[in-house]
Design a protein around this motif. Structure first.
Motif, PDB file in Angstrom:
ATOM      1  N   ASP A  51      -2.362   8.824   5.798  1.00 25.28           N
ATOM      2  CA  ASP A  51      -2.206   7.652   4.792  1.00 25.28           C
ATOM      3  C   ASP A  51      -2.994   7.931   3.405  1.00 25.28           C
ATOM      4  OD1 ASP A  51      -1.400   4.742   6.468  1.00 25.28           O
ATOM      5  OD2 ASP A  51      -2.320   6.301   7.749  1.00 25.28           O
ATOM      6  N   GLU A  74      -2.921   0.552  -1.587  1.00 28.28           N
ATOM      7  CA  GLU A  74      -3.442   0.102  -0.169  1.00 28.28           C
ATOM      8  C   GLU A  74      -4.818   0.494   0.288  1.00 28.28           C
ATOM      9  OE1 GLU A  74      -1.249  -0.045   3.426  1.00 28.28           O
ATOM     10  OE2 GLU A  74      -2.703  -1.077   4.540  1.00 28.28           O
ATOM     11  N   GLU A  75      -4.690   1.816   0.303  1.00 24.66           N
ATOM     12  CA  GLU A  75      -6.183   2.363   0.888  1.00 24.66           C
ATOM     13  C   GLU A  75      -7.154   2.264   0.008  1.00 24.66           C
ATOM     14  OE1 GLU A  75      -5.886   2.272   3.997  1.00 24.66           O
ATOM     15  OE2 GLU A  75      -3.621   2.468   4.215  1.00 24.66           O
ATOM     16  N   ASP A  94       2.244   1.913  -1.556  1.00 23.19           N
ATOM     17  CA  ASP A  94       1.817   1.688  -0.071  1.00 23.19           C
ATOM     18  C   ASP A  94       2.163   3.206   0.451  1.00 23.19           C
ATOM     19  OD1 ASP A  94       1.058   1.583   2.712  1.00 23.19           O
ATOM     20  OD2 ASP A  94       2.314  -0.542   2.511  1.00 23.19           O
ATOM     21  N   ILE A  96       1.728   4.806   3.350  1.00 21.59           N
ATOM     22  CA  ILE A  96       2.927   4.812   4.464  1.00 21.59           C
ATOM     23  C   ILE A  96       2.769   3.545   4.717  1.00 21.59           C
ATOM     24  CG2 ILE A  96       2.990   5.297   7.116  1.00 21.59           C
ATOM     25  CD1 ILE A  96       1.192   7.769   6.774  1.00 21.59           C
ATOM     26  N   ASP A  97       4.009   2.813   4.472  1.00 19.64           N
ATOM     27  CA  ASP A  97       4.128   1.380   5.015  1.00 19.64           C
ATOM     28  C   ASP A  97       4.797   1.583   6.472  1.00 19.64           C
ATOM     29  OD1 ASP A  97       4.479  -1.419   5.267  1.00 19.64           O
ATOM     30  OD2 ASP A  97       6.436  -1.151   4.546  1.00 19.64           O
ATOM     31  N   THR A  99       2.221   1.884   9.158  1.00 16.68           N
ATOM     32  CA  THR A  99       1.175   3.141   9.898  1.00 16.68           C
ATOM     33  C   THR A  99       1.146   2.786  11.414  1.00 16.68           C
ATOM     34  OG1 THR A  99      -0.325   2.986   7.994  1.00 16.68           O
ATOM     35  CG2 THR A  99      -1.374   3.517   9.971  1.00 16.68           C
TER      36      THR A  99
END
Ligand code: IPD
Ligand code: CA
Ligand code: CA
Ligand code: CA
Length: 283
Positions: A51, A74-75, A94, A96-97, A99
């Protein structure tokens, strides 16, 4: 928005290439043991090195090419970065949507990159590198999967619909028992309304792109963030789908909730059947 079509095309085409590159990282990682799985806000809120690597790659390449553009990722947000949502071209990412699917090796996940200009959604890319399905759209130009145009379904009633009422397990953390009761009550109402089925793929973006290509007819989820929705909302709209707030108001990217359907009639029936709960907006 004072960017020309040519400039916006350049943004979009560059992003497509970076997303494909990110796809190679995810596909390679998916074929190996998952490695360390870290938890964030709760025991079921995961993040992996993949991610983080993918978000870094996407933001690194896009910001090097377009130094004036802004980012929401996101991260980054998870590690305390504060983002402002402005009128500048803003990439909402995002990495990886899905996870949880990635960690459990369920092949439904999406690398999501959306673009806003003047706070309006202009382009969206959702790529599942495991199945090699690339969904993309620019506002006003149609939605495509691997280069072929896609269309949302024409179902007008719940009686002819496969819906997705996403379980949003993380919402129990935020809303407790009241959320669980509301979810179950809504599920019961949907079954009694005569739906053909309830399918949820474990990634907001995958639920939405499947709606955009007509595989499912309606989708509702609360507790999402802008990065879960931005890219896919453009794709659903450009596939002819309707995107609204679950309670019937116009859709707001920062409201943390969404309802999509192939037709406005189905969106209305779905929205009116559901019991609702508010979420504090994101920014
Ligand atoms: C999650 C997925 C999931 C949704 C959650 C999201 P992540 O995203 O989209 O389907 O129910 O609300 O947080 O954490 O896998 O990027
Ligand atoms: Ca996450
Ligand atoms: Ca997500
Ligand atoms: Ca994610």
């Amino acid at each position: 928005n004072h960017f020309s079509t040519k400039e916006e095309d350049e943004f979009f085409l560059f992003a497509l290439n970076v997303v494909r590159e990110a796809g190679n990282i995810v596909k390679t990682a998916f074929a190996k043991p998952v490695g360390t799985v870290y938890t964030k806000a709760s025991a079921t809120d995961f993040v992996t090195e993949t991610d983080r690597a993918v978000e870094e790659l996407l933001i690194g390449k896009l910001s090097a090419r377009f130094p004036d553009h802004k980012f929401i990722g996101e991260e980054g947000a998870s590690t305390g970065k504060k983002y402002e949502f402005t009128d500048a071209p803003t990439w909402i990412i995002d990495p990886i949507d899905g996870t949880t699917n990635f960690v459990h090796r369920v092949p439904f996940l999406g690398i999501c990159v959306g673009l806003t200009i003047g706070k309006q959604l202009r382009a969206g890319i959702v790529y599942n590198p495991i199945t090699d399905e690339l969904y993309s759209a620019q506002t006003g130009r149609g939605a495509f999967k691997n280069g072929f145009q896609i269309h949302a379904s024409s179902a007008k009633s719940l009686k002819e619909a496969v819906i997705c009422q996403s379980q949003g397990i993380h919402n129990i953390r935020e809303k407790g028992q009241a959320w669980l009761d509301l979810m179950l009550e809504n599920q019961r109402k949907l079954i009694l309304a005569g739906i053909h089925g309830n399918r949820s793929f474990g990634a907001a973006s995958i639920n939405m792109v499947y709606l955009a290509e007509g595989s499912i007819d309606a989708y509702v989820e609360c507790g999402l963030h802008s990065w879960d929705m931005a890219a896919s909302v453009v794709i659903v709209r450009e596939a002819g789908g309707t995107v609204i707030d679950p309670a019937g108001a116009p859709f707001d990217l920062m409201s943390r909730k969404v309802l999509c359907a192939g037709t406005p009639e189905l969106a209305k029936e779905f929205s009116e059947l559901l019991k609702h709960m508010d979420f504090a907006p994101e920014i």
